[in-house]
Design a protein around this motif. Structure first.
Motif, PDB file in Angstrom:
ATOM      1  N   ASP A 208       0.823  -1.229   0.000  1.00 43.70           N
ATOM      2  CA  ASP A 208       0.000   0.000   0.000  1.00 43.70           C
ATOM      3  C   ASP A 208       0.848   1.266   0.000  1.00 43.70           C
ATOM      4  O   ASP A 208       0.553   2.239   0.708  1.00 43.70           O
ATOM      5  CB  ASP A 208      -0.942   0.003   1.206  1.00 43.70           C
ATOM      6  CG  ASP A 208      -1.964  -1.129   1.145  1.00 43.70           C
ATOM      7  OD1 ASP A 208      -2.396  -1.466   0.032  1.00 43.70           O
ATOM      8  OD2 ASP A 208      -2.309  -1.684   2.211  1.00 43.70           O
ATOM      9  N   LEU A 209       1.879   1.287  -0.789  1.00 44.51           N
ATOM     10  CA  LEU A 209       2.761   2.454  -0.877  1.00 44.51           C
ATOM     11  C   LEU A 209       2.029   3.616  -1.547  1.00 44.51           C
ATOM     12  O   LEU A 209       1.458   3.472  -2.619  1.00 44.51           O
ATOM     13  CB  LEU A 209       4.023   2.105  -1.664  1.00 44.51           C
ATOM     14  CG  LEU A 209       5.079   3.210  -1.775  1.00 44.51           C
ATOM     15  CD1 LEU A 209       5.665   3.541  -0.409  1.00 44.51           C
ATOM     16  CD2 LEU A 209       6.181   2.791  -2.750  1.00 44.51           C
ATOM     17  N   THR A 210       2.054   4.769  -0.874  1.00 42.41           N
ATOM     18  CA  THR A 210       1.368   5.958  -1.372  1.00 42.41           C
ATOM     19  C   THR A 210       2.322   7.143  -1.335  1.00 42.41           C
ATOM     20  O   THR A 210       3.048   7.333  -0.356  1.00 42.41           O
ATOM     21  CB  THR A 210       0.122   6.269  -0.519  1.00 42.41           C
ATOM     22  OG1 THR A 210      -0.772   5.152  -0.571  1.00 42.41           O
ATOM     23  CG2 THR A 210      -0.596   7.501  -1.029  1.00 42.41           C
TER      24      THR A 210
ATOM     25  N   GLN B 117      -3.148  18.491  -3.699  1.00 46.20           N
ATOM     26  CA  GLN B 117      -2.108  17.465  -3.704  1.00 46.20           C
ATOM     27  C   GLN B 117      -2.227  16.599  -4.950  1.00 46.20           C
ATOM     28  O   GLN B 117      -3.323  16.310  -5.428  1.00 46.20           O
ATOM     29  CB  GLN B 117      -2.216  16.577  -2.458  1.00 46.20           C
ATOM     30  CG  GLN B 117      -1.769  17.244  -1.179  1.00 46.20           C
ATOM     31  CD  GLN B 117      -1.706  16.257  -0.034  1.00 46.20           C
ATOM     32  OE1 GLN B 117      -2.553  15.391   0.110  1.00 46.20           O
ATOM     33  NE2 GLN B 117      -0.677  16.377   0.795  1.00 46.20           N
ATOM     34  N   LEU B 118      -1.089  16.208  -5.435  1.00 36.51           N
ATOM     35  CA  LEU B 118      -1.019  15.281  -6.556  1.00 36.51           C
ATOM     36  C   LEU B 118      -0.664  13.907  -6.000  1.00 36.51           C
ATOM     37  O   LEU B 118       0.390  13.740  -5.386  1.00 36.51           O
ATOM     38  CB  LEU B 118       0.022  15.736  -7.569  1.00 36.51           C
ATOM     39  CG  LEU B 118       0.139  14.951  -8.885  1.00 36.51           C
ATOM     40  CD1 LEU B 118       0.647  15.866  -9.980  1.00 36.51           C
ATOM     41  CD2 LEU B 118       1.071  13.748  -8.748  1.00 36.51           C
ATOM     42  N   GLU B 119      -1.545  12.954  -6.174  1.00 39.29           N
ATOM     43  CA  GLU B 119      -1.306  11.607  -5.667  1.00 39.29           C
ATOM     44  C   GLU B 119      -0.622  10.799  -6.772  1.00 39.29           C
ATOM     45  O   GLU B 119      -1.262  10.249  -7.661  1.00 39.29           O
ATOM     46  CB  GLU B 119      -2.621  10.949  -5.247  1.00 39.29           C
ATOM     47  CG  GLU B 119      -2.410   9.745  -4.347  1.00 39.29           C
ATOM     48  CD  GLU B 119      -3.705   9.305  -3.678  1.00 39.29           C
ATOM     49  OE1 GLU B 119      -3.630   8.672  -2.614  1.00 39.29           O
ATOM     50  OE2 GLU B 119      -4.783   9.606  -4.223  1.00 39.29           O
ATOM     51  N   ALA B 120       0.706  10.770  -6.700  1.00 39.44           N
ATOM     52  CA  ALA B 120       1.491  10.161  -7.766  1.00 39.44           C
ATOM     53  C   ALA B 120       1.488   8.642  -7.699  1.00 39.44           C
ATOM     54  O   ALA B 120       1.578   7.969  -8.729  1.00 39.44           O
ATOM     55  CB  ALA B 120       2.931  10.674  -7.712  1.00 39.44           C
ATOM     56  N   VAL B 121       1.436   8.091  -6.494  1.00 43.43           N
ATOM     57  CA  VAL B 121       1.403   6.634  -6.296  1.00 43.43           C
ATOM     58  C   VAL B 121       0.255   6.333  -5.354  1.00 43.43           C
ATOM     59  O   VAL B 121       0.187   6.891  -4.257  1.00 43.43           O
ATOM     60  CB  VAL B 121       2.736   6.108  -5.717  1.00 43.43           C
ATOM     61  CG1 VAL B 121       2.672   4.607  -5.493  1.00 43.43           C
ATOM     62  CG2 VAL B 121       3.898   6.463  -6.647  1.00 43.43           C
ATOM     63  N   ARG B 122      -0.635   5.436  -5.766  1.00 44.97           N
ATOM     64  CA  ARG B 122      -1.878   5.207  -5.020  1.00 44.97           C
ATOM     65  C   ARG B 122      -1.962   3.759  -4.553  1.00 44.97           C
ATOM     66  O   ARG B 122      -2.356   2.867  -5.296  1.00 44.97           O
ATOM     67  CB  ARG B 122      -3.082   5.553  -5.888  1.00 44.97           C
ATOM     68  CG  ARG B 122      -3.065   6.993  -6.415  1.00 44.97           C
ATOM     69  CD  ARG B 122      -4.394   7.390  -7.014  1.00 44.97           C
ATOM     70  NE  ARG B 122      -4.664   6.692  -8.262  1.00 44.97           N
ATOM     71  CZ  ARG B 122      -5.881   6.559  -8.770  1.00 44.97           C
ATOM     72  NH1 ARG B 122      -6.934   7.041  -8.140  1.00 44.97           N
ATOM     73  NH2 ARG B 122      -6.059   5.938  -9.910  1.00 44.97           N
ATOM     74  N   ALA B 123      -1.524   3.518  -3.319  1.00 40.38           N
ATOM     75  CA  ALA B 123      -1.662   2.211  -2.652  1.00 40.38           C
ATOM     76  C   ALA B 123      -1.118   1.077  -3.515  1.00 40.38           C
ATOM     77  O   ALA B 123      -1.816   0.106  -3.813  1.00 40.38           O
ATOM     78  CB  ALA B 123      -3.115   1.955  -2.277  1.00 40.38           C
ATOM     79  N   VAL B 124       0.147   1.192  -3.893  1.00 43.10           N
ATOM     80  CA  VAL B 124       0.791   0.181  -4.732  1.00 43.10           C
ATOM     81  C   VAL B 124       1.383  -0.923  -3.850  1.00 43.10           C
ATOM     82  O   VAL B 124       2.040  -0.649  -2.844  1.00 43.10           O
ATOM     83  CB  VAL B 124       1.894   0.819  -5.599  1.00 43.10           C
ATOM     84  CG1 VAL B 124       2.818  -0.240  -6.175  1.00 43.10           C
ATOM     85  CG2 VAL B 124       1.264   1.636  -6.705  1.00 43.10           C
ATOM     86  N   SER B 125       1.151  -2.168  -4.252  1.00 38.33           N
ATOM     87  CA  SER B 125       1.687  -3.328  -3.524  1.00 38.33           C
ATOM     88  C   SER B 125       2.311  -4.299  -4.518  1.00 38.33           C
ATOM     89  O   SER B 125       1.720  -4.583  -5.574  1.00 38.33           O
ATOM     90  CB  SER B 125       0.587  -4.045  -2.735  1.00 38.33           C
ATOM     91  OG  SER B 125       0.002  -3.200  -1.765  1.00 38.33           O
TER      92      SER B 125
ATOM     93  N   ALA C 246       3.945   8.911   1.621  1.00 38.06           N
ATOM     94  CA  ALA C 246       2.892   9.396   2.510  1.00 38.06           C
ATOM     95  C   ALA C 246       2.281   8.275   3.338  1.00 38.06           C
ATOM     96  O   ALA C 246       1.610   8.537   4.337  1.00 38.06           O
ATOM     97  CB  ALA C 246       1.799  10.083   1.694  1.00 38.06           C
ATOM     98  N   GLY C 247       2.506   7.034   2.950  1.00 31.75           N
ATOM     99  CA  GLY C 247       1.944   5.912   3.687  1.00 31.75           C
ATOM    100  C   GLY C 247       2.368   4.596   3.091  1.00 31.75           C
ATOM    101  O   GLY C 247       2.952   4.527   2.014  1.00 31.75           O
ATOM    102  N   GLY C 248       2.084   3.516   3.822  1.00 34.62           N
ATOM    103  CA  GLY C 248       2.421   2.178   3.365  1.00 34.62           C
ATOM    104  C   GLY C 248       3.601   1.584   4.106  1.00 34.62           C
ATOM    105  O   GLY C 248       4.112   2.157   5.084  1.00 34.62           O
TER     106      GLY C 248
ATOM    107  N   TYR D  57      -0.655   2.385 -14.233  1.00 34.34           N
ATOM    108  CA  TYR D  57      -1.453   3.403 -14.903  1.00 34.34           C
ATOM    109  C   TYR D  57      -1.990   4.355 -13.839  1.00 34.34           C
ATOM    110  O   TYR D  57      -2.656   3.936 -12.900  1.00 34.34           O
ATOM    111  CB  TYR D  57      -2.613   2.776 -15.683  1.00 34.34           C
ATOM    112  CG  TYR D  57      -3.419   3.768 -16.484  1.00 34.34           C
ATOM    113  CD1 TYR D  57      -2.958   4.211 -17.726  1.00 34.34           C
ATOM    114  CD2 TYR D  57      -4.622   4.271 -16.014  1.00 34.34           C
ATOM    115  CE1 TYR D  57      -3.690   5.135 -18.470  1.00 34.34           C
ATOM    116  CE2 TYR D  57      -5.360   5.192 -16.756  1.00 34.34           C
ATOM    117  CZ  TYR D  57      -4.880   5.620 -17.977  1.00 34.34           C
ATOM    118  OH  TYR D  57      -5.597   6.530 -18.715  1.00 34.34           O
ATOM    119  N   LEU D  58      -1.668   5.629 -13.990  1.00 32.62           N
ATOM    120  CA  LEU D  58      -2.101   6.680 -13.064  1.00 32.62           C
ATOM    121  C   LEU D  58      -1.819   6.306 -11.603  1.00 32.62           C
ATOM    122  O   LEU D  58      -2.679   6.387 -10.736  1.00 32.62           O
ATOM    123  CB  LEU D  58      -3.589   6.990 -13.246  1.00 32.62           C
ATOM    124  CG  LEU D  58      -4.026   8.366 -12.727  1.00 32.62           C
ATOM    125  CD1 LEU D  58      -3.482   9.475 -13.615  1.00 32.62           C
ATOM    126  CD2 LEU D  58      -5.539   8.456 -12.648  1.00 32.62           C
ATOM    127  N   GLY D  59      -0.587   5.868 -11.349  1.00 31.49           N
ATOM    128  CA  GLY D  59      -0.154   5.620  -9.987  1.00 31.49           C
ATOM    129  C   GLY D  59      -0.611   4.316  -9.376  1.00 31.49           C
ATOM    130  O   GLY D  59      -0.434   4.111  -8.177  1.00 31.49           O
TER     131      GLY D  59
END
Length: 323
Positions: A9-11, A27-35, A68-70, A229-231
């Protein structure tokens, strides 16, 4: 097979300028909860078009960009929770190869000092041991010892990238992060560097986190592929599975558009997908699937709900209507 890197869940978010003095800061959310996970001795390719978040994901995973998280578990330790000193000691286990060999080397330093620098900074070994390690690495990457006293401008682009690889290997890392390592090189030189990376991975038992927009390169080097795709990761699978039977419409479109891939009638990307428009803004991402507005298979549920990665056989895909 043990896991080297386990990202959960990397953000990553970036603050943007306020539109007015009293307005909230967007804010620009460049990476959205990537695992994803990277196993020992394997290479995972992060692919996607420009702005998909692949480089930001890799840099955040090794704490060169603030997350920001994860969680990022490296040999069981969460890198995001380590102190600055603990992280400094951990950096000897991670090497980084940059995209541009012309700007990643100090033009005023001799290459022997450039390659030895990580050992100097981390105070590893005696000076004689450090010099011995530098000579060993020069031979390993295909350079000559009599070139040690030269400056970067005296080398070609391919040779400079070999110097960058030698520098990344200086501390004997377990993980190499390769950020578009051949995109700035001529095609003939690209093949040499890719073959070198493949050989080093085999001989040294390295694990690669390999960032590229060139699917042909990824197919040559990597064992597994994660399409972003889109973070977000929209599909992840072993190389053979993803290239022979892509399941996400975006993956199919990427493969259909790749000029470097040899197409066969049996493969699912021979017919180009009709994709229109541009990716949505990461400042205000859509409620549902980020690809819905451009997807020819989109239905109402796609615009209302965000699909999550679901395991199917040996792949994972985030799509309500996978192939």
């Amino acid at each position: 097979m043990s896991t080297v890197l386990d990202v959960r869940d990397l953000t990553v978010r970036f603050d943007l300028p306020r539109p007015s003095m009293f307005a909230a800061r967007p804010q620009l959310e460049a990476v959205r909860a990537v695992s994803f996970t990277l196993e020992e001795g394997r290479a995972l390719g992060l692919v996607g078009e420009s702005g998909s978040g692949k480089t930001t994901t890799a840099m955040a995973a090794i704490r060169l960009t603030e997350a920001a998280g994860g969680q990022v578990l490296f040999d069981g330790d969460d890198l995001l929770k380590l102190s600055a000193e603990q992280m400094r000691l951990r950096r000897r286990d991670v090497g980084l190869i940059f995209q541009d060999p012309y700007s990643s080397l100090n033009p005023r330093a001799r290459v022997v000092d450039i390659v030895r620098e990580p050992l100097d900074l981390m105070d590893i070994g005696t000076m004689d041991e450090r010099m011995g390690r530098v000579r060993e690495l020069f031979t390993l990457v295909g350079l000559r010892e009599d070139q040690l006293s030269l400056f970067p401008h005296q080398f070609s682009g391919g040779q400079r990238q070999r110097i960058s690889i030698a520098r990344a290997l200086t501390t004997n890392p377990k993980l190499l992060v390769c950020d578009e390592p051949v995109s700035a090189l001529d095609v003939a030189i690209q093949a040499q560097i890719l073959n070198l990376l493949a050989r080093l991975k085999q001989e040294l038992g390295l694990s690669y986190l390999f960032i590229s927009h060139d699917l042909g390169v990824v197919r040559h080097v990597c064992d597994d592929v994660a399409v972003m795709y889109l973070g977000q990761i929209v599909e992840q699978a072993p190389v053979a599975t993803l290239f022979d039977a892509p399941r996400h419409p975006y993956t199919q479109a990427l493969l259909a558009a790749a000029p470097s891939l040899k197409r066969r009638k049996s493969q699912g990307y021979t017919r180009a997908m009709q994709i229109k428009g541009d990716p949505p803004s990461p400042i205000n991402p859509p409620k549902g699937c980020a690809f819905a507005a451009r997807c020819p298979k989109s239905r109402q549920i796609c615009t209302e709900q965000r699909p999550t990665l679901q395991k199917s056989d040996n792949s994972r895909v985030a799509c309500f209507f996978p192939a």
